[in-house]
Design a protein around this motif. Structure first.
Motif, PDB file in Angstrom:
ATOM      1  N   PRO A 188     114.638   9.016 116.046  1.00 16.68           N
ATOM      2  CA  PRO A 188     113.934   7.928 116.379  1.00 16.68           C
ATOM      3  C   PRO A 188     112.516   8.394 116.123  1.00 16.68           C
ATOM      4  O   PRO A 188     111.560   8.043 116.560  1.00 16.68           O
ATOM      5  N   HIS A 189     112.320   9.157 115.324  1.00 19.43           N
ATOM      6  CA  HIS A 189     110.865  10.251 115.082  1.00 19.43           C
ATOM      7  C   HIS A 189     110.268   9.306 113.766  1.00 19.43           C
ATOM      8  O   HIS A 189     110.648   9.043 112.745  1.00 19.43           O
ATOM      9  N   GLY A 190     108.935   9.084 113.956  1.00 20.06           N
ATOM     10  CA  GLY A 190     108.202   8.584 112.863  1.00 20.06           C
ATOM     11  C   GLY A 190     107.917   9.614 111.679  1.00 20.06           C
ATOM     12  O   GLY A 190     107.829   8.917 110.637  1.00 20.06           O
ATOM     13  N   THR A 191     108.098  10.958 111.831  1.00 23.46           N
ATOM     14  CA  THR A 191     107.785  11.974 110.807  1.00 23.46           C
ATOM     15  C   THR A 191     108.941  12.551 111.052  1.00 23.46           C
ATOM     16  O   THR A 191     109.273  13.531 111.741  1.00 23.46           O
ATOM     17  N   ILE A 192     109.521  13.215 109.891  1.00 20.56           N
ATOM     18  CA  ILE A 192     110.482  14.137 109.709  1.00 20.56           C
ATOM     19  C   ILE A 192     110.113  15.222 108.520  1.00 20.56           C
ATOM     20  O   ILE A 192     109.866  14.805 107.545  1.00 20.56           O
ATOM     21  N   LEU A 193     109.984  16.380 108.931  1.00 20.65           N
ATOM     22  CA  LEU A 193     109.759  17.330 107.900  1.00 20.65           C
ATOM     23  C   LEU A 193     110.902  18.391 107.835  1.00 20.65           C
ATOM     24  O   LEU A 193     111.517  18.898 108.790  1.00 20.65           O
ATOM     25  N   ILE A 194     111.216  18.615 106.365  1.00 22.99           N
ATOM     26  CA  ILE A 194     112.484  19.382 105.984  1.00 22.99           C
ATOM     27  C   ILE A 194     111.986  20.737 105.576  1.00 22.99           C
ATOM     28  O   ILE A 194     111.113  20.737 104.611  1.00 22.99           O
ATOM     29  N   ASP A 195     112.369  21.843 106.239  1.00 21.75           N
ATOM     30  CA  ASP A 195     112.153  23.068 105.536  1.00 21.75           C
ATOM     31  C   ASP A 195     113.143  23.653 104.661  1.00 21.75           C
ATOM     32  O   ASP A 195     114.457  23.646 105.200  1.00 21.75           O
ATOM     33  N   CYS A 196     113.058  23.529 103.294  1.00 22.41           N
ATOM     34  CA  CYS A 196     114.176  23.806 102.335  1.00 22.41           C
ATOM     35  C   CYS A 196     114.189  25.410 102.191  1.00 22.41           C
ATOM     36  O   CYS A 196     113.194  26.060 102.226  1.00 22.41           O
ATOM     37  N   PRO A 197     115.375  25.624 101.500  1.00 21.55           N
ATOM     38  CA  PRO A 197     115.450  27.201 101.287  1.00 21.55           C
ATOM     39  C   PRO A 197     114.844  27.114  99.930  1.00 21.55           C
ATOM     40  O   PRO A 197     114.545  26.314  99.177  1.00 21.55           O
ATOM     41  N   ALA A 254     110.076  16.442 102.488  1.00 19.49           N
ATOM     42  CA  ALA A 254     110.771  17.936 102.196  1.00 19.49           C
ATOM     43  C   ALA A 254     109.773  18.861 101.755  1.00 19.49           C
ATOM     44  O   ALA A 254     109.016  18.487 100.589  1.00 19.49           O
ATOM     45  N   VAL A 255     109.549  20.046 102.201  1.00 18.75           N
ATOM     46  CA  VAL A 255     108.800  20.818 101.894  1.00 18.75           C
ATOM     47  C   VAL A 255     109.545  22.029 100.992  1.00 18.75           C
ATOM     48  O   VAL A 255     110.317  22.722 101.742  1.00 18.75           O
ATOM     49  N   LEU A 256     108.997  22.105  99.883  1.00 19.71           N
ATOM     50  CA  LEU A 256     109.930  22.688  98.724  1.00 19.71           C
ATOM     51  C   LEU A 256     109.335  23.714  97.916  1.00 19.71           C
ATOM     52  O   LEU A 256     108.048  23.696  97.660  1.00 19.71           O
ATOM     53  N   SER A 257     109.951  24.786  97.620  1.00 23.76           N
ATOM     54  CA  SER A 257     109.447  25.792  96.946  1.00 23.76           C
ATOM     55  C   SER A 257     110.691  26.626  95.947  1.00 23.76           C
ATOM     56  O   SER A 257     111.437  26.661  96.734  1.00 23.76           O
ATOM     57  N   ASN A 258     110.468  26.983  94.979  1.00 23.24           N
ATOM     58  CA  ASN A 258     111.719  27.838  94.158  1.00 23.24           C
ATOM     59  C   ASN A 258     111.242  29.083  94.311  1.00 23.24           C
ATOM     60  O   ASN A 258     111.688  29.807  93.501  1.00 23.24           O
ATOM     61  N   SER A 259     110.282  29.643  95.240  1.00 25.02           N
ATOM     62  CA  SER A 259     110.194  31.086  95.370  1.00 25.02           C
ATOM     63  C   SER A 259     110.084  31.493  96.784  1.00 25.02           C
ATOM     64  O   SER A 259     109.386  30.531  97.641  1.00 25.02           O
ATOM     65  N   GLY A 260     110.375  32.592  97.289  1.00 21.85           N
ATOM     66  CA  GLY A 260     110.257  33.082  98.473  1.00 21.85           C
ATOM     67  C   GLY A 260     108.976  33.423  98.992  1.00 21.85           C
ATOM     68  O   GLY A 260     108.182  33.676  98.022  1.00 21.85           O
ATOM     69  N   GLY A 261     108.600  33.328 100.376  1.00 25.89           N
ATOM     70  CA  GLY A 261     107.471  33.754 100.613  1.00 25.89           C
ATOM     71  C   GLY A 261     106.074  32.753 100.394  1.00 25.89           C
ATOM     72  O   GLY A 261     105.007  33.178 100.437  1.00 25.89           O
ATOM     73  N   ALA A 262     106.497  31.724  99.953  1.00 23.94           N
ATOM     74  CA  ALA A 262     105.433  30.525  99.817  1.00 23.94           C
ATOM     75  C   ALA A 262     105.086  30.136 100.958  1.00 23.94           C
ATOM     76  O   ALA A 262     103.744  29.076 100.850  1.00 23.94           O
ATOM     77  N   GLY A 263     105.636  30.283 102.067  1.00 15.55           N
ATOM     78  CA  GLY A 263     104.923  29.700 103.376  1.00 15.55           C
ATOM     79  C   GLY A 263     105.455  28.321 103.665  1.00 15.55           C
ATOM     80  O   GLY A 263     104.830  27.518 104.498  1.00 15.55           O
ATOM     81  N   LYS A 264     106.642  28.123 103.263  1.00 20.68           N
ATOM     82  CA  LYS A 264     107.302  26.667 103.582  1.00 20.68           C
ATOM     83  C   LYS A 264     107.242  26.579 105.291  1.00 20.68           C
ATOM     84  O   LYS A 264     106.939  25.333 105.595  1.00 20.68           O
ATOM     85  N   SER A 265     108.047  27.264 105.680  1.00 20.92           N
ATOM     86  CA  SER A 265     108.062  27.357 107.195  1.00 20.92           C
ATOM     87  C   SER A 265     106.832  27.228 107.985  1.00 20.92           C
ATOM     88  O   SER A 265     106.626  26.351 108.817  1.00 20.92           O
ATOM     89  N   THR A 266     105.964  27.947 107.521  1.00 20.66           N
ATOM     90  CA  THR A 266     104.531  27.792 108.216  1.00 20.66           C
ATOM     91  C   THR A 266     103.863  26.412 107.777  1.00 20.66           C
ATOM     92  O   THR A 266     103.241  25.879 108.832  1.00 20.66           O
ATOM     93  N   ILE A 267     104.071  25.922 106.577  1.00 22.67           N
ATOM     94  CA  ILE A 267     103.351  24.705 106.493  1.00 22.67           C
ATOM     95  C   ILE A 267     104.047  23.479 107.139  1.00 22.67           C
ATOM     96  O   ILE A 267     103.461  22.638 107.888  1.00 22.67           O
ATOM     97  N   VAL A 268     105.537  23.447 107.354  1.00 25.35           N
ATOM     98  CA  VAL A 268     106.177  22.846 108.102  1.00 25.35           C
ATOM     99  C   VAL A 268     105.852  22.641 109.692  1.00 25.35           C
ATOM    100  O   VAL A 268     105.571  21.629 110.552  1.00 25.35           O
ATOM    101  N   ARG A 269     105.743  23.865 110.147  1.00 24.48           N
ATOM    102  CA  ARG A 269     105.384  23.965 111.570  1.00 24.48           C
ATOM    103  C   ARG A 269     103.849  23.496 111.891  1.00 24.48           C
ATOM    104  O   ARG A 269     103.576  22.795 112.898  1.00 24.48           O
ATOM    105  N   ASN A 270     103.074  23.860 111.048  1.00 26.40           N
ATOM    106  CA  ASN A 270     101.669  23.397 111.291  1.00 26.40           C
ATOM    107  C   ASN A 270     101.204  22.084 110.760  1.00 26.40           C
ATOM    108  O   ASN A 270     100.396  21.388 111.737  1.00 26.40           O
ATOM    109  N   VAL A 271     101.840  21.602 110.000  1.00 26.28           N
ATOM    110  CA  VAL A 271     101.550  20.053 109.550  1.00 26.28           C
ATOM    111  C   VAL A 271     102.299  19.333 110.474  1.00 26.28           C
ATOM    112  O   VAL A 271     101.709  18.265 110.853  1.00 26.28           O
TER     113      VAL A 271
END
Length: 266
Positions: free
Chosen positions: A124-133, A11-28
């Motif tokens: 069936p995926h080995g890795t799952i990344l979750i983009d959190c609000p 779970a890629v988590l932050s309690n502030s907007g603009g932290a780059g969660k979606s960018t981290i999820v996409r690139n990692v």
């Protein structure tokens, strides 16, 4: 994928907007797929920036998004969209997630809906990344319950730094309230969009180093501010695919390798 062949859910988590969660999820996610893991990205954010970052048009219908998976009428089938020429599937987000959050309040096992879906209809995926609000409500609670790891990107601003302690406390309280056993492991903090020329960023990074040391949290190397990352996002590509030799692509490769080193520790 861990050395024990167990599915890795982050779970890629932050309690502030603009932290780059979606960018981290996409690139990692991209870098992990390049290392041989079949990757799924789950977008729980109502802003659903992953649509843009993965090259999809914004979803207007809910049928092929996470809304369908979390709805009470779920039929056991995941709604996955493959990214062309990549070993990555995306369960796309939707603006309607805001309504789902309100609906979950009145449902049984409201914090366990996503975990139940993943248990009863395994991916069936080995890795799952979750983009959190960015809002720490029922949707984020679902992500934490489903995950076995938490990754926290942070922008180098005073407000974000002051909110880090509150975020860690929220995680601890949630783990205790729900008696999660084991609770998801915090992989560490990622200082994102760092500008070495900014005095504020340098000062905040120094302070963050002190904070993470006191809290016994791992601090990863900075992901530096880069217009090329923004360009890659706008073109629906990971920076590693958009410009594989760029400094930012190398930073994400290093970050991914360090994350996997932690996950694969005996």
């Amino acid at each position: 994928m861990t050395s024990k062949n167990k599915q890795t859910i982050i779970a890629v988590l932050s309690n502030s907007g603009g932290a780059g969660k979606s960018t981290i999820v996409r690139n990692v996610g991209y870098e992990m797929s390049k290392l041989g893991s079949k990757v799924a990205l789950i977008d729980l954010d109502p802003q659903h920036n992953l649509d843009l970052f993965c090259g999809f048009p914004l979803a207007e219908q809910m049928d092929n998004t996470i809304i369908r998976v979390l709805s009470e009428k779920y039929d056991g089938l995941w709604s996955l969209s493959p990214i062309p020429n990549e070993h990555i599937d995306v369960c796309r987000g939707h603006i309607g997630m805001a309504e789902i959050q309100n609906e979950l309040v009145n449902r049984r096992r409201s914090e366990y809906v996503l975990a139940d879906r993943l248990h009863k209809s395994p991916l069936p995926h080995g890795t799952i990344l979750i983009d959190c609000p960015a809002t720490l409500g029922k949707i984020c609670e679902n992500a934490i319950v489903a995950a076995n790891y938490v990754l926290i990107p942070l922008i180098l601003e005073d407000k974000a730094l002051s909110g880090l302690n509150g975020l860690i406390q929220w995680l601890q309280v949630l783990n205790e309230d729900l008696n999660l056993n084991p609770p998801p492991q915090i992989l560490g903090i990622i200082p994102n969009a760092y500008d070495a020329k900014s005095g504020t960023h340098r000062k905040c990074l120094e302070f963050l180093q002190e904070i993470t040391q006191k809290m016994n949290l791992r601090l990863y190397p900075t992901i530096n501010q880069s217009n090329e990352i923004k360009n890659a996002n706008g073109n629906g590509l990971a920076i590693g695919k958009y410009r594989s030799g760029h400094k930012a692509a190398k930073e994400f490769r290093t970050l991914t390798n360090q994350i996997l080193a932690v996950i694969n520790q005996p």
